[in-house]
Write a protein that holds these residues in place. Structure first.
Motif, mmCIF file in Angstrom:
data_model
loop_
_atom_site.group_PDB
_atom_site.id
_atom_site.type_symbol
_atom_site.label_atom_id
_atom_site.label_comp_id
_atom_site.label_asym_id
_atom_site.label_seq_id
_atom_site.Cartn_x
_atom_site.Cartn_y
_atom_site.Cartn_z
ATOM 1 N N ARG A 71 32.150 -11.129 40.560
ATOM 2 C CA ARG A 71 30.740 -11.081 40.964
ATOM 3 C C ARG A 71 30.557 -11.031 42.477
ATOM 4 O O ARG A 71 29.437 -10.859 42.957
ATOM 5 C CB ARG A 71 29.988 -12.285 40.387
ATOM 6 N N GLU A 72 31.646 -11.183 43.211
ATOM 7 C CA GLU A 72 31.577 -11.211 44.670
ATOM 8 C C GLU A 72 32.238 -9.999 45.305
ATOM 9 O O GLU A 72 32.697 -10.054 46.433
ATOM 10 C CB GLU A 72 32.234 -12.503 45.175
ATOM 11 N N GLU A 90 40.112 -4.891 43.970
ATOM 12 C CA GLU A 90 40.554 -5.337 42.654
ATOM 13 C C GLU A 90 39.549 -4.910 41.588
ATOM 14 O O GLU A 90 38.346 -4.840 41.826
ATOM 15 C CB GLU A 90 40.725 -6.858 42.656
ATOM 16 N N LYS A 91 40.065 -4.632 40.398
ATOM 17 C CA LYS A 91 39.182 -4.305 39.286
ATOM 18 C C LYS A 91 38.681 -5.594 38.642
ATOM 19 O O LYS A 91 39.348 -6.615 38.732
ATOM 20 C CB LYS A 91 39.882 -3.387 38.278
ATOM 21 N N PRO A 92 37.515 -5.552 37.978
ATOM 22 C CA PRO A 92 36.557 -4.451 37.956
ATOM 23 C C PRO A 92 35.872 -4.305 39.309
ATOM 24 O O PRO A 92 35.809 -5.255 40.092
ATOM 25 C CB PRO A 92 35.557 -4.879 36.889
ATOM 26 N N MET A 93 35.353 -3.110 39.568
ATOM 27 C CA MET A 93 34.706 -2.853 40.846
ATOM 28 C C MET A 93 33.586 -3.854 41.098
ATOM 29 O O MET A 93 33.440 -4.373 42.213
ATOM 30 C CB MET A 93 34.124 -1.435 40.865
ATOM 31 N N ALA A 94 32.763 -4.082 40.090
ATOM 32 C CA ALA A 94 31.618 -4.984 40.191
ATOM 33 C C ALA A 94 31.162 -5.274 38.770
ATOM 34 O O ALA A 94 31.723 -4.741 37.806
ATOM 35 C CB ALA A 94 30.499 -4.355 41.017
ATOM 36 N N VAL A 95 30.147 -6.110 38.633
ATOM 37 C CA VAL A 95 29.740 -6.537 37.290
ATOM 38 C C VAL A 95 28.381 -5.978 36.877
ATOM 39 O O VAL A 95 27.810 -6.413 35.887
ATOM 40 C CB VAL A 95 29.750 -8.082 37.175
ATOM 41 N N SER A 96 27.859 -5.002 37.621
ATOM 42 C CA SER A 96 26.680 -4.268 37.177
ATOM 43 C C SER A 96 26.869 -2.802 37.510
ATOM 44 O O SER A 96 27.594 -2.446 38.455
ATOM 45 C CB SER A 96 25.397 -4.800 37.842
ATOM 46 N N GLU A 97 26.246 -1.958 36.724
ATOM 47 C CA GLU A 97 26.365 -0.524 36.952
ATOM 48 C C GLU A 97 25.790 -0.128 38.308
ATOM 49 O O GLU A 97 26.369 0.701 39.027
ATOM 50 C CB GLU A 97 25.650 0.230 35.827
ATOM 51 N N ASP A 98 24.659 -0.723 38.695
ATOM 52 C CA ASP A 98 24.065 -0.408 39.996
ATOM 53 C C ASP A 98 25.004 -0.776 41.137
ATOM 54 O O ASP A 98 25.124 -0.034 42.119
ATOM 55 C CB ASP A 98 22.733 -1.147 40.163
ATOM 56 N N ASP A 99 25.675 -1.919 41.019
ATOM 57 C CA ASP A 99 26.595 -2.345 42.079
ATOM 58 C C ASP A 99 27.797 -1.411 42.168
ATOM 59 O O ASP A 99 28.288 -1.116 43.270
ATOM 60 C CB ASP A 99 27.057 -3.779 41.841
ATOM 61 N N GLU A 381 36.023 8.807 39.390
ATOM 62 C CA GLU A 381 36.799 8.507 38.183
ATOM 63 C C GLU A 381 36.767 7.016 37.870
ATOM 64 O O GLU A 381 36.640 6.613 36.703
ATOM 65 C CB GLU A 381 38.237 8.967 38.370
ATOM 66 N N SER A 382 36.904 6.196 38.899
ATOM 67 C CA SER A 382 36.839 4.753 38.681
ATOM 68 C C SER A 382 35.472 4.344 38.148
ATOM 69 O O SER A 382 35.362 3.506 37.251
ATOM 70 C CB SER A 382 37.130 4.004 39.984
ATOM 71 N N LEU A 383 34.429 4.946 38.684
ATOM 72 C CA LEU A 383 33.086 4.666 38.185
ATOM 73 C C LEU A 383 32.969 5.055 36.711
ATOM 74 O O LEU A 383 32.413 4.292 35.905
ATOM 75 C CB LEU A 383 32.062 5.423 39.022
ATOM 76 N N HIS A 384 33.503 6.204 36.337
ATOM 77 C CA HIS A 384 33.413 6.654 34.948
ATOM 78 C C HIS A 384 34.066 5.659 33.995
ATOM 79 O O HIS A 384 33.509 5.319 32.945
ATOM 80 C CB HIS A 384 34.058 8.027 34.806
ATOM 81 N N SER A 385 35.245 5.155 34.358
ATOM 82 C CA SER A 385 35.928 4.222 33.464
ATOM 83 C C SER A 385 35.127 2.945 33.282
ATOM 84 O O SER A 385 35.106 2.351 32.189
ATOM 85 C CB SER A 385 37.330 3.896 34.003
ATOM 86 N N HIS A 386 34.436 2.502 34.341
ATOM 87 C CA HIS A 386 33.585 1.320 34.230
ATOM 88 C C HIS A 386 32.365 1.597 33.355
ATOM 89 O O HIS A 386 31.953 0.751 32.557
ATOM 90 C CB HIS A 386 33.147 0.854 35.627
ATOM 91 N N LEU A 387 31.798 2.785 33.493
ATOM 92 C CA LEU A 387 30.632 3.129 32.672
ATOM 93 C C LEU A 387 30.987 3.206 31.193
ATOM 94 O O LEU A 387 30.151 2.902 30.329
ATOM 95 C CB LEU A 387 30.030 4.443 33.155
ATOM 96 N N ILE A 388 32.227 3.588 30.877
ATOM 97 C CA ILE A 388 32.672 3.561 29.485
ATOM 98 C C ILE A 388 32.613 2.135 28.948
ATOM 99 O O ILE A 388 32.191 1.894 27.808
ATOM 100 C CB ILE A 388 34.104 4.113 29.357
#
Length: 409
Positions: A71-72, A90-99, A381-388
């Motif tokens: 979250r930080e 580090e993964k995950p990039m963030a804990v919301s799609e907007d972030d 690509e990293s964003l796409h994997s998170h959106l999945i």
């Protein structure tokens, strides 16, 4: 010599730093962490009590490793991109799609070398598998079955007693643990996901499954000798070793120090008396561009092993267990086994089968050359994997198939 700042000097941040320094190509010049004992792991670095102190200054290093709690991530990632740092996040990039979108936009605006720690892409095993697939050994991929065996004790450590046990304090299980499995499947196929469905839940680690007579803490429990999730059995054999997962419990890794941590800290709690709410099992079905499909299973109820995968193509199939790949040719009917000889085991303690080391080396090479090519995943690509992962969680909660459209590449 590449200079590094470490933001978040816990087990992951320290591990990446150690790998970087161990190459002889980098040195840590700054460390930001609220805990003095963690800052003390880098005696030659300038210490900061928080990332904001470091970010208030002009750029102090070539690159920054951001390994704070999930979250930080967003604020330091955006700010250090603005300051001109290259970023290993580090993964995950963030804990919301907007972030996540905000981080990607900041990285692309800055022109930084930016890498999310999708370590599975970097293992020797994955490199060999990807070469086989791209070389046409099994024809066109039609279907994949992929298993992430979390491990019964790892689930208890991280996702029942530990930092990732509650979605409101960290994030949901699939994003926290498996976003790089979803990323890995995209990497193997070379295609984006178009539709997702998912099922799963928290089945076992619940109060109603508590054994009769169980105490709130393992050290006080008469049922403990027969419990698979005994904290005494998980942690006491590691006494005297300052490494994950024991290093998360206490600085005093002596037997007495471990016993005190189990007596007073969160890791000594009964797994049926915690405040956890993340799932302990989940299945995800994926449809890719072009019609190929994949099924992914994440489950707590396994040994902590390498991932296991079966890939079915039009001319052959591949079965892999993280160590070896067995390739079957449909024309000849023959099978060939390829030993990838990974270094270390599948856990963080073992460096994720060589993935941690290879990721860090790729990042350092990209920074030194001012060339993103060694990084195996773009920000998009990293964003796409998170959106999945978010699509799968929406599907699990709502009972519907979710479409993904228009994800940046």
């Amino acid at each position: 010599m590449i200079t590094l700042a470490i933001v978040g000097a816990g087990s992951r941040g320290t591990s990446y730093a150690d790998h970087a320094v161990g190459t002889g190509r980098a040195r840590v010049v700054a460390v930001a962490d609220p805990l003095a004992r963690r800052r003390g792991r880098f005696p030659d670095a300038v210490p900061y009590a928080g990332w904001r102190e470091l970010a208030a200054l002009p750029r102090q290093a070539d690159a920054v490793v951001i390994a704070t709690q999930d979250r930080e991530h967003v604020e330091p990632a955006v700010r250090f991109a603005e300051l001109g740092y290259d970023i290993l996040l580090e993964k995950p990039m963030a804990v919301s799609e907007d972030d996540c979108h905000a981080i990607v936009e900041a990285a692309e605006r800055s022109g930084a070398v930016f890498a999310v720690c999708h370590v599975l892409r970097y293992t020797p095993y994955t490199r060999v598998l990807k070469q086989l697939l791209d070389g046409g050994r099994i024809g066109e991929i039609v279907n994949i079955q992929h298993l992430e065996p979390v491990g019964w004790w790892h689930q208890a450590h991280s996702y029942v007693r530990g930092n990732w046990r509650r979605a409101d304090e960290s994030t949901f299980m699939l994003l926290a643990k498996s976003c790089h499995d979803l990323d890995w499947l995209v990497h193997l196929t070379g295609r984006q996901v178009t539709r997702v469905s998912s099922f799963g839940g928290l089945k076992h680690f619940r109060p109603e499954n508590r054994p009769e007579g169980a105490a709130d803490r393992c050290l006080d429990c008469r049922a403990e000798p027969g419990c698979p999730y005994s904290a005494r059995r998980i942690y006491l054999p590691l006494a005297g070793t300052d490494e994950w997962p024991l290093s998360v419990l206490t600085d005093d890794v002596s037997e007495q120090g471990v016993l005190e941590a189990l007596r007073t800290g969160p890791y000594g709690r009964c797994v049926y008396a915690c405040d956890n709410d993340v799932v302990d099992h989940q299945v995800v079905n994926l449809e890719f561009e072009g019609g190929a499909t994949a099924s992914f299973t994440m489950t707590a109820f396994t040994p902590a092993l390498h991932r296991q995968t079966r890939i079915f193509g039009t001319r052959g199939s591949i079965e892999g267990d993280g160590d070896r790949l067995t390739v079957t040719d449909f024309v000849t009917g023959r099978s060939e086994t390829v030993d990838t000889r990974p270094t270390g085991d599948a856990t963080a303690r073992g460096g994720h089968g060589g993935g941690d080391q290879a990721l860090v080396e790729a990042f350092l090479t990209a920074v030194a050359r001012r060339d993103r090519a060694p990084i195996l995943s773009s920000p998009g690509e990293s964003l796409h994997s998170h959106l999945i992962a978010w699509a799968a969680e929406r599907s699990r909660l709502r009972g519907e198939t979710v479409s993904l459209e228009g994800t940046p590449r």
